[in-house]
Design an enzyme around this catalytic site. Structure first.
Site, PDB file in Angstrom:
ATOM      1  CG  ASP A 163      -2.574   5.757   6.822  1.00  0.00           C
ATOM      2  OD1 ASP A 163      -3.613   5.621   6.159  1.00  0.00           O
ATOM      3  OD2 ASP A 163      -2.207   4.961   7.713  1.00  0.00           O
TER       4      ASP A 163
HETATM    5  N1  URA Z   1      -1.291   0.400   6.357  1.00  0.00           N
HETATM    6  C1  URA Z   1      -1.410   1.483   7.158  1.00  0.00           C
HETATM    7  O1  URA Z   1      -1.728   1.371   8.326  1.00  0.00           O
HETATM    8  N2  URA Z   1      -1.172   2.696   6.605  1.00  0.00           N
HETATM    9  C2  URA Z   1      -0.763   2.876   5.327  1.00  0.00           C
HETATM   10  O2  URA Z   1      -0.531   4.000   4.901  1.00  0.00           O
HETATM   11  C3  URA Z   1      -0.651   1.729   4.515  1.00  0.00           C
HETATM   12  C4  URA Z   1      -0.919   0.499   5.064  1.00  0.00           C
END
Ligand code: URA
Length: 229
Positions: A101
């Site tokens: 993310d």
């Molecule tokens: N899980 C999440 O919630 N976000 C990420 O960036 C990676 C794994």
């Protein structure tokens, strides 16, 4: 691999330029003119352009320390793409093996070898990803067992696969998972009534984020790291 991709990997041409070249009828595969870029070619095929044999560039494998407020996409959106940080030829032809993310930091693997990245991304391969997680609320010990057994994420048919939770401090944990559902880590903690306030990926399979890499820095993987996947 596709013929147009092979041409890109063995020349300085972009995918669009490779397609134009194919239309001219100058590309010969095993003695026959091929104009279709989607045609599948293999290492033992002889591919020539005006009599010159093409040899594919070696695949590239990179680890990067993803900074906050960047995105794992080949195009910029609200935040800039990670590819701005990678100053290698045709960086935009590469892809990210397992996205993070925008607000997540840490280890990102980038390559142009689709078979290699498949081993990381495919849920069937069970590649372990380890995250350091900072939480809003104190972690309850019972969550160790809940994650081991699997939790129900909203909108999913099945429980999460068994995950390993290690408690580092009241509000800091290490979580190892073998799948990569959308926002998986954040949703897992939401499922047990907590909230992720910081997320950092430390390890993918055997590959650990290099401590020497500051956010935004990258390096090529060693041969051993590449072969570990
Ligand atoms: N899980 C999440 O919630 N976000 C990420 O960036 C990676 C794994």
């Amino acid at each position: 691999m596709r013929l147009d991709k092979f041409i890109c990997k063995s020349t300085e041409l972009t995918r669009t330029e490779a397609k134009k070249l194919l239309k001219t009828g100058l590309v010969i595969v095993n003695g026959e003119v091929v104009k279709n870029g989607a045609c599948q070619v293999h290492e033992n095929n002889t591919i020539t352009v005006e009599g010159e044999v093409l040899t594919a560039r070696q695949s590239r494998y990179i680890m990067m320390h993803k900074p906050e407020d960047t995105i794992c996409s080949n195009v910029d959106e609200v935040y800039p793409s990670l590819f701005h940080f990678i100053d290698v030829d045709k960086a935009w032809d590469m892809h990210i093996a397992g996205r993070l993310d925008a607000d997540t930091t840490g280890l990102v693997l980038i390559t142009d070898d689709g078979r290699w990245s498949h081993n990381i991304i495919s849920p069937k391969k069970h590649c372990v990803k380890t995250y350091r997680v900072w939480l809003r609320d104190v972690i309850a010990e019972k969550v160790i067992d809940e994650f081991k057994e699997g939790v129900q994420l909203q909108g999913e048919k099945s429980l999460t696969r068994p995950a390993v939770l290690r408690i580092v401090a009241d509000k800091e944990v290490l979580l190892s998972i073998t799948e990569g559902k959308y926002h998986q880590v954040k949703r897992m903690f939401a499922a047990v009534g907590n909230k992720v306030v910081g997320l950092h990926r430390e390890q993918v399979g055997e590959i650990k984020l290099d401590d020497d890499l500051a956010p935004g820095q990258w390096r090529y993987l060693t041969e051993q790291e590449v072969l570990s996947v």
